[in-house]
Scaffold this active site. Structure first.
Site, PDB file in Angstrom:
ATOM      1  N   THR A  66      -2.938  -2.589   9.674  1.00 12.30           N
ATOM      2  CA  THR A  66      -3.523  -1.898  11.360  1.00 12.30           C
ATOM      3  C   THR A  66      -3.126  -3.258  11.742  1.00 12.30           C
ATOM      4  OG1 THR A  66      -3.758  -0.127  10.276  1.00 12.30           O
ATOM      5  CG2 THR A  66      -4.629  -0.249  12.905  1.00 12.30           C
TER       6      THR A  66
ATOM      7  N   ASN B  94      -1.227  -7.361  -1.714  1.00 11.12           N
ATOM      8  CA  ASN B  94      -0.333  -6.260  -1.503  1.00 11.12           C
ATOM      9  C   ASN B  94      -0.249  -6.031  -2.964  1.00 11.12           C
ATOM     10  OD1 ASN B  94      -0.719  -5.741   1.208  1.00 11.12           O
ATOM     11  ND2 ASN B  94      -0.190  -7.220   1.518  1.00 11.12           N
TER      12      ASN B  94
ATOM     13  N   THR C 250      -6.695   0.433  -8.391  1.00  9.88           N
ATOM     14  CA  THR C 250      -7.584   0.558  -9.379  1.00  9.88           C
ATOM     15  C   THR C 250      -8.653  -0.135  -9.481  1.00  9.88           C
ATOM     16  OG1 THR C 250      -6.879   0.629 -11.498  1.00  9.88           O
ATOM     17  CG2 THR C 250      -7.449   2.663 -10.386  1.00  9.88           C
TER      18      THR C 250
END
Lengths: 403, 403
Positions: free
Chosen positions: A186, A398, A403
């Site tokens: 973002t 990425n 987890t």
């Protein structure tokens, strides 16, 4: 016009703060930022073009519909997007900030970045709003850090200029592409100015500016759901309000561009996993659109990006990207050069390869900031786009398990 | 219709060969391929949409302008693109092949893949054309290997079907994205058939087919300058020539699609550095265009690709890609699931996240072939796109110094 320090606190009457409220588990990472102007004033915003839009964008749109704002609240750690009740939470953030600051909630711009698809709990925000407001000061470093996700450095810029005989300032902070699990990159940019200017002229300046600044940045071609650029002005510089085009508006735009383009370079250079800033300058295009499309295609090409990572003068990929970009270009007129602080060298003339020194290529492309110069030899239009190289680290960041 | 073995040599009357002629320095890598039909017949081609086009494409266009062809010659190691005199060299390749085969040079399809921007020396090709023609046989493995660049496996497919009571065959070989320094990825596909069919109907079949096959494949979003798909038919199956739409044409198209889609999956699964094939199936779109745009955006997203590399069920990136794709989609109706041979699980319902087992996610996404199932819940149209994951190896292959 000159560049100055101070970011969003450089303009008169603006304060900022940032705290760790608890959205992020890591207590050493701030996750809630506030920017506040002593005086309410005209504002302008631009938003992501993604059809999937974060809840904060809907609420900010409502709040700035009257053209005015006085504060920005922004959290990291959760994008407040693709979840249930997100808009209610965004409104509650504005209500909390408004109550603590003693202003109307509808004068608050709200933004979020981070995890998508999970509910954003208002509790930690409510619990820290007092501390956040108490912490307001003339130094935006904490706010700048609180909006970071995988950014490796805080990003700020500010400029000073003269309008109507008065010294005015524009400052900004930005966050670039970052991720937490599951994420999306973002871009958030918050700009402040003490120049007096109407909402209409501010929106005009911003909308025109982003075409040449933030719309020309690509880290990975993925347009986020939460991208937002906002500008709040408060008029404390004391200039006669800029309400039309003219010399003052031109000065304002120049200073705005200086701030936004500085932030663009910082965002691109700190793209996920990036080791290099890549700037593609397209000149002598017949139309602005062809210049824009060509330059963006070059910095967006995975093959060009990987070549720059390897300091490889692989100009065929540059020509190839221009060829498939959709720009209407006479490929037999295209010249291509690479440049950096270590010099420059031509690789392609009239669409065909020219001899160059591999040794010089390695020296020039070994630098941290690379320019790809494309001359279309067809007109007078120009465009510059900013990107970064594609690295193992990008894949690692990425591709990691959440987890 | 059933899948058979034999690639381009499965149809009657087609032979193929491949040799190392010396364009590539590594003598263990074949670099010159030939496909030959005993009988001249109708042909069809589609080409790259890149404005920068390799010289072989210009020459092939001229040669197939009459709708007929009898042979394909293709070299790897040099793209014969963005250089001087490239078209003369491509014409000379056709002349050499034509003379040795005893056919007109204008019945030869020519293609090249490899280095861009460097002259292609005709000498090694001229020196090996005799051996190449002598080597023609009913086994296309050598030809298949000779068109490979960084492909890790040869790619072939063939199918058998019935038209007008006669058994017909279609076969193809393909090369996917590969590189040599400096390179670009090039997709080349050569298809043969012994079905009798007019040039017009063959072109119609091919043009319609590529919309759902090769135009739906992306390895890295970079459209090469040399992409080409050709089909040569020779009519030796003895069926009544297919000259209009109808049952025979439908059967032909089905078999063609079976061959091309098999090659698509092989090209995507063997994309540079890829460890996984990713197939995105979009269903219930209101228009075909929205289905196509959405599915291609998902498999083209660097963030989705990197997540698949990491076996990460990062569905927000899928939704994000659809949102910025330009498709006109109601994002609040979108459902997303992941599937593989190990099962499937839903991650998003009506544009919002749903709970899923991380353990199951890892099991399903740990496979070599992953399906991303996107239900737009808005109509009856469908599209499937094929891509691959983004890996360290991709960066390595494309970031390495050319020297």
């Amino acid at each position: 016009m000159e560049m100055i320090s101070g970011g969003v606190c450089a303009p008169k009457g603006f304060k900022a703060s940032g705290v760790h409220c608890g959205i992020r588990k890591n207590k050493s990472k701030k996750d809630l930022a506030l920017i506040f102007s002593e005086v309410k004033g005209p504002c302008a915003c631009v938003y992501t073009t993604n059809l999937v839009k974060g809840a904060p964008i809907a609420v900010t749109r409502e709040n700035v519909a009257d053209g005015y704002a006085q504060a920005v609240i922004c959290n990291s750690g959760n994008a407040n997007t693709c979840n249930l009740g997100g808009e209610d939470v965004a409104r509650e953030m504005c209500a909390l900030a408004g109550a603590e600051l003693g202003i109307s909630p509808s004068d608050v711009i709200v933004a979020s970045t981070g995890v998508i698809g999970q509910p954003l709990d208002i509790t930690p925000i409510a619990g820290s709003i007092g501390e956040l407001v108490k912490g307001l000061k003339g130094d935006c470093r904490d706010a700048c850090e609180a909006i970071m996700t995988t950014d490796t450095v805080p990003k700020e810029a500010a400029a000073e200029f003269t309008a109507g005989g008065k010294t005015c300032r524009i400052g900004g902070i930005a966050k670039g592409s970052g991720m937490i699990h599951p994420n999306m990159a973002t871009m958030l940019v918050f700009v402040t100015t003490d120049a007096a200017i109407t909402s209409e002229m501010l929106q005009k300046a911003l909308s025109e500016d982003v075409r040449d600044s933030f719309n020309m940045v690509s880290v990975d071609g993925d347009t986020s759901t939460n991208d937002m650029v906002s500008v709040i002005s408060n008029g404390l510089a004391g200039n006669t309000a800029i309400d039309s085009e003219g010399a003052d508006f031109d000065e304002f735009k120049k200073a705005l561009a200086a701030v936004t383009k500085t932030l663009c370079r910082k965002i691109a250079g700190d793209g996920e996993g990036a080791t290099k800033l890549i700037e593609c300058v397209v000149t002598h295009a017949d139309t602005k659109e062809n210049a824009v499309i060509s330059s963006k295609a070059v910095i967006s090409s995975s093959l060009v990006k990987a070549a720059m990572f390897g300091a490889d003068a692989n100009w065929g990929r540059v020509l190839c990207a221009i060829g498939y970009s959709g720009a209407d270009v006479d490929v037999n007129r295209v010249d291509v050069s690479f440049a950096s602080e270590k010099g420059n060298f031509e690789v392609c003339k009239d669409g065909r390869g020219v001899e160059f020194s591999e040794e010089k290529a390695k020296t020039v492309l070994g630098e941290k900031e690379i320019k790809i110069l494309v001359d279309l030899n067809s007109g007078t239009e120009t465009a510059t786009a900013w990107g970064c190289d594609l690295t193992y680290e990008y894949v690692k960041i990425n591709g990691d398990y959440r987890t």
